[in-house]
Design a protein around this motif. Structure first.
Motif, mmCIF file in Angstrom:
data_model
loop_
_atom_site.group_PDB
_atom_site.id
_atom_site.type_symbol
_atom_site.label_atom_id
_atom_site.label_comp_id
_atom_site.label_asym_id
_atom_site.label_seq_id
_atom_site.Cartn_x
_atom_site.Cartn_y
_atom_site.Cartn_z
ATOM 1 N N ALA A 1 35.543 23.672 31.709
ATOM 2 C CA ALA A 1 36.703 23.341 32.541
ATOM 3 C C ALA A 1 37.215 21.966 32.154
ATOM 4 C CB ALA A 1 36.339 23.371 34.029
ATOM 5 N N SER A 2 38.511 21.767 32.271
ATOM 6 C CA SER A 2 39.122 20.473 31.983
ATOM 7 C C SER A 2 40.327 20.302 32.888
ATOM 8 C CB SER A 2 39.531 20.379 30.504
ATOM 9 O OG SER A 2 40.484 21.386 30.190
ATOM 10 N N GLY A 3 40.820 19.089 32.952
ATOM 11 C CA GLY A 3 41.961 18.823 33.824
ATOM 12 C C GLY A 3 41.526 18.196 35.132
ATOM 13 N N ASN A 4 42.404 18.223 36.120
ATOM 14 C CA ASN A 4 42.113 17.579 37.395
ATOM 15 C C ASN A 4 41.008 18.308 38.148
ATOM 16 O OD1 ASN A 4 44.177 15.721 36.927
ATOM 17 N ND2 ASN A 4 45.720 17.017 37.915
ATOM 18 N N ASN A 5 40.063 17.519 38.682
ATOM 19 C CA ASN A 5 38.992 18.055 39.541
ATOM 20 C C ASN A 5 38.345 19.283 38.898
ATOM 21 O OD1 ASN A 5 37.377 18.004 41.776
ATOM 22 N ND2 ASN A 5 38.850 18.992 43.143
ATOM 23 N N ALA A 6 37.865 19.115 37.680
ATOM 24 C CA ALA A 6 37.369 20.241 36.883
ATOM 25 C C ALA A 6 35.889 20.492 37.144
ATOM 26 C CB ALA A 6 37.598 19.954 35.397
ATOM 27 N N TRP A 7 35.544 21.761 37.364
ATOM 28 C CA TRP A 7 34.157 22.187 37.534
ATOM 29 C C TRP A 7 33.931 23.420 36.654
ATOM 30 C CZ3 TRP A 7 31.082 19.417 40.994
ATOM 31 C CH2 TRP A 7 31.755 18.538 41.838
ATOM 32 N N ALA A 8 32.983 23.335 35.753
ATOM 33 C CA ALA A 8 32.687 24.487 34.893
ATOM 34 C C ALA A 8 32.107 25.645 35.693
ATOM 35 C CB ALA A 8 31.716 24.079 33.786
ATOM 36 N N GLY A 9 31.471 25.353 36.800
ATOM 37 C CA GLY A 9 30.966 26.389 37.693
ATOM 38 C C GLY A 9 31.084 25.931 39.135
ATOM 39 N N TRP A 10 31.504 26.823 40.009
ATOM 40 C CA TRP A 10 31.639 26.489 41.431
ATOM 41 C C TRP A 10 31.025 27.632 42.228
ATOM 42 C CZ3 TRP A 10 33.738 22.112 43.762
ATOM 43 C CH2 TRP A 10 33.885 22.170 45.142
ATOM 44 N N PHE A 11 29.911 27.348 42.899
ATOM 45 C CA PHE A 11 29.166 28.387 43.599
ATOM 46 C C PHE A 11 29.189 28.111 45.094
ATOM 47 C CE2 PHE A 11 27.377 27.737 39.385
ATOM 48 C CZ PHE A 11 27.425 29.019 38.861
ATOM 49 N N GLN A 12 29.795 28.980 45.829
ATOM 50 C CA GLN A 12 29.847 28.842 47.276
ATOM 51 C C GLN A 12 28.722 29.671 47.897
ATOM 52 O OE1 GLN A 12 34.626 28.999 47.033
ATOM 53 N NE2 GLN A 12 33.835 28.939 49.129
ATOM 54 N N GLY A 13 27.516 29.212 47.696
ATOM 55 C CA GLY A 13 26.326 29.914 48.157
ATOM 56 C C GLY A 13 25.104 29.341 47.475
ATOM 57 N N ASN A 14 23.968 29.951 47.695
ATOM 58 C CA ASN A 14 22.728 29.482 47.106
ATOM 59 C C ASN A 14 22.676 29.785 45.609
ATOM 60 O OD1 ASN A 14 21.911 28.746 49.717
ATOM 61 N ND2 ASN A 14 21.011 30.764 50.079
ATOM 62 N N VAL A 15 21.965 28.945 44.871
ATOM 63 C CA VAL A 15 21.799 29.120 43.428
ATOM 64 C C VAL A 15 20.308 29.121 43.122
ATOM 65 C CG1 VAL A 15 22.258 28.171 41.145
ATOM 66 C CG2 VAL A 15 23.997 28.000 42.935
ATOM 67 N N ASN A 16 19.839 30.139 42.428
ATOM 68 C CA ASN A 16 18.434 30.244 42.046
ATOM 69 C C ASN A 16 18.314 30.092 40.538
ATOM 70 O OD1 ASN A 16 15.689 30.773 41.981
ATOM 71 N ND2 ASN A 16 15.972 32.993 41.917
ATOM 72 N N VAL A 17 17.556 29.101 40.100
ATOM 73 C CA VAL A 17 17.338 28.846 38.676
ATOM 74 C C VAL A 17 15.846 28.982 38.416
ATOM 75 C CG1 VAL A 17 17.593 27.192 36.787
ATOM 76 C CG2 VAL A 17 19.296 27.263 38.627
ATOM 77 N N THR A 18 15.441 30.003 37.689
ATOM 78 C CA THR A 18 14.014 30.224 37.444
ATOM 79 C C THR A 18 13.521 29.508 36.197
ATOM 80 O OG1 THR A 18 14.485 32.253 36.210
ATOM 81 C CG2 THR A 18 14.065 32.464 38.579
ATOM 82 N N LEU B 1 14.391 26.190 33.115
ATOM 83 C CA LEU B 1 14.638 24.756 33.068
ATOM 84 C C LEU B 1 16.016 24.434 33.622
ATOM 85 C CD1 LEU B 1 13.791 21.910 32.067
ATOM 86 C CD2 LEU B 1 14.852 22.487 29.876
ATOM 87 N N ASP B 2 16.070 23.478 34.523
ATOM 88 C CA ASP B 2 17.324 23.024 35.117
ATOM 89 C C ASP B 2 17.607 21.628 34.585
ATOM 90 O OD1 ASP B 2 19.555 22.730 36.629
ATOM 91 O OD2 ASP B 2 18.534 22.523 38.547
ATOM 92 N N PHE B 3 18.384 21.532 33.524
ATOM 93 C CA PHE B 3 18.654 20.256 32.853
ATOM 94 C C PHE B 3 20.037 19.759 33.249
ATOM 95 C CE2 PHE B 3 20.286 18.098 28.912
ATOM 96 C CZ PHE B 3 19.579 16.917 29.118
ATOM 97 N N ILE B 4 20.089 18.634 33.945
ATOM 98 C CA ILE B 4 21.358 18.101 34.449
ATOM 99 C C ILE B 4 21.464 16.636 34.018
ATOM 100 C CG2 ILE B 4 22.806 17.755 36.482
ATOM 101 C CD1 ILE B 4 21.206 19.895 37.885
ATOM 102 N N PRO B 5 22.038 16.354 32.849
ATOM 103 C CA PRO B 5 22.116 14.970 32.366
ATOM 104 C C PRO B 5 22.869 14.045 33.315
ATOM 105 C CG PRO B 5 22.640 16.525 30.614
ATOM 106 C CD PRO B 5 22.597 17.306 31.882
ATOM 107 N N LEU C 1 7.772 31.214 37.628
ATOM 108 C CA LEU C 1 6.970 29.997 37.733
ATOM 109 C C LEU C 1 6.663 29.435 36.345
ATOM 110 C CD1 LEU C 1 4.491 31.251 40.461
ATOM 111 C CD2 LEU C 1 6.412 29.680 40.785
ATOM 112 N N PRO C 2 6.700 28.113 36.187
ATOM 113 C CA PRO C 2 6.430 27.499 34.883
ATOM 114 C C PRO C 2 4.946 27.415 34.590
ATOM 115 C CG PRO C 2 6.922 25.800 36.494
ATOM 116 C CD PRO C 2 7.122 27.109 37.195
ATOM 117 N N ALA C 3 4.615 27.302 33.318
ATOM 118 C CA ALA C 3 3.229 27.168 32.884
ATOM 119 C C ALA C 3 2.815 25.704 32.900
ATOM 120 C CB ALA C 3 3.060 27.762 31.483
#
Length: 330
Positions: free
Chosen positions: A75-92, A94-98, A143-145
């Motif tokens: 996403a680019s431009g004003n107030n850009a979000w590559a993903g917008w989730f209106q609810g719970n998000v489950n990540v099983t 690696l969750d890498f957020i620089p 679950l991770p090792a």
């Protein structure tokens, strides 16, 4: 509309549209684009209702030599979000957020704001542990090792229940819908919610240390300012100790050389700290810290590394100080 696909009432699979592409530099099964909508513009839109599970959009990727993206958004431009989730998000995985994880904390969003009290006592009840996950027994959880360190949710529930929540994990199914692993409910922890308690505990600890330094400075002044007489003096020019206080904190032997034993009696259970300060009031060492039961306790204090001189041993029981003069010779 360029194409409309719809299917219903099939006994196995309902496919509204099936598109396939292979070969070439780029193989695109579906390319959806939208432009200049007066309110909302969709490049691609998916919706699903009914059934045991409904996926509005489902993506998978494999076999690429470098990167595989199940779903990729930019996403680019004003107030850009590559993903917008209106609810719970489950990540099983690696969750890498620089850019970090940001949480709404504006004062304008809050009400009933209260100070945190007894944060040291709260943190003192937490018992971190190391562990490995039962990954094979719970394949649908992801679950991770390896070895990890953290808290037990059941134990945290007794101390800070607002930081524990039940999470429903769906059953693991194969491509034909056969259940491979049953659904289950697990307890999860909000570790970020512990940060304010850690900050509050640090502030409380610093306040106690400031009070202790003031008390020690007053004790030191007794030795240098002879005009100050806090109580009756003994034959050696020292303040006479209250026998009851003498029983609660003792150093044996005193004076000492390379080692001595600090003995103390607690009239009630609580959080104990055993501190050593130099003759000028500077903190040198924390001998012991933790929860303790009522009764008699002792600590073997090794002093070979200390220079001969006057020291002060302080017993803190839930922040209440009791100071004992200690003398090292030779």
């Amino acid at each position: 509309m360029a194409m409309i696909g719809m299917a219903n009432s099939a006994t196995t699979n309902n496919i509204g549209a099936l598109l396939f592409a292979a070969g070439g530099v780029s193989a695109i099964g579906v390319d959806g684009r939208g432009a200049t909508g007066t309110s909302v513009t969709y490049g691609a839109r998916g919706a699903a209702t009914g059934g045991v599970r409904a996926f509005g959009v489902s993506g998978s990727a494999s076999g690429a030599s470098q990167f595989n993206y199940g779903i990729h958004g930019t996403a680019s431009g004003n107030n850009a979000w590559a993903g917008w989730f209106q609810g719970n998000v489950n990540v099983t995985g690696l969750d890498f957020i620089p850019g970090g994880v940001w949480q709404g904390s504006d004062e304008a969003l809050k009400t009933d704001v209260q100070e945190v009290h007894d944060a040291i006592g709260i943190i003192g009840q937490l018992q971190p542990k190391t562990y490995t996950y039962l990954s094979d027994a719970h394949p649908n959880v992801g679950l991770p090792a390896g070895t990890h360190c953290g808290l037990m949710a059941q134990e945290l529930l007794e101390v800070l229940p607002q930081l524990v929540q039940d999470i429903s994990i769906p059953a693991l199914l194969d491509t034909l819908g056969v259940e491979l692993s049953p659904a289950e409910t697990i307890m999860a922890i909000n570790y970020t919610g512990l940060v304010p308690y850690l900050i509050a505990a640090f502030n409380e600890q610093q306040k106690r240390l400031d009070q202790l330094e003031g008390s020690l400075a007053a004790c030191c002044a007794q030795d240098t300012d002879k005009s100050y007489q806090p109580g009756p003096m003994d034959g050696h020019g020292q303040v006479k100790q209250d026998p009851a206080m003498e029983r609660l904190l003792r150093i044996d032997p005193n004076p000492f050389t390379d080692a001595t034993t600090v003995r103390y009696t607690l009239e009630r259970a609580g959080r104990v700290q055993l501190l050593v300060n130099s003759g000028d009031g500077k903190q040198l060492q924390v001998l012991h810290e933790g929860l303790a039961s009522a009764g008699d306790h002792s600590y073997d204090w090794h002093t070979a590394h200390l220079a001969p001189g006057v020291y002060y041993v302080t017993l803190l029981l839930d922040g209440e100080p009791l100071v004992k003069r200690a003398v090292k010779v030779r």
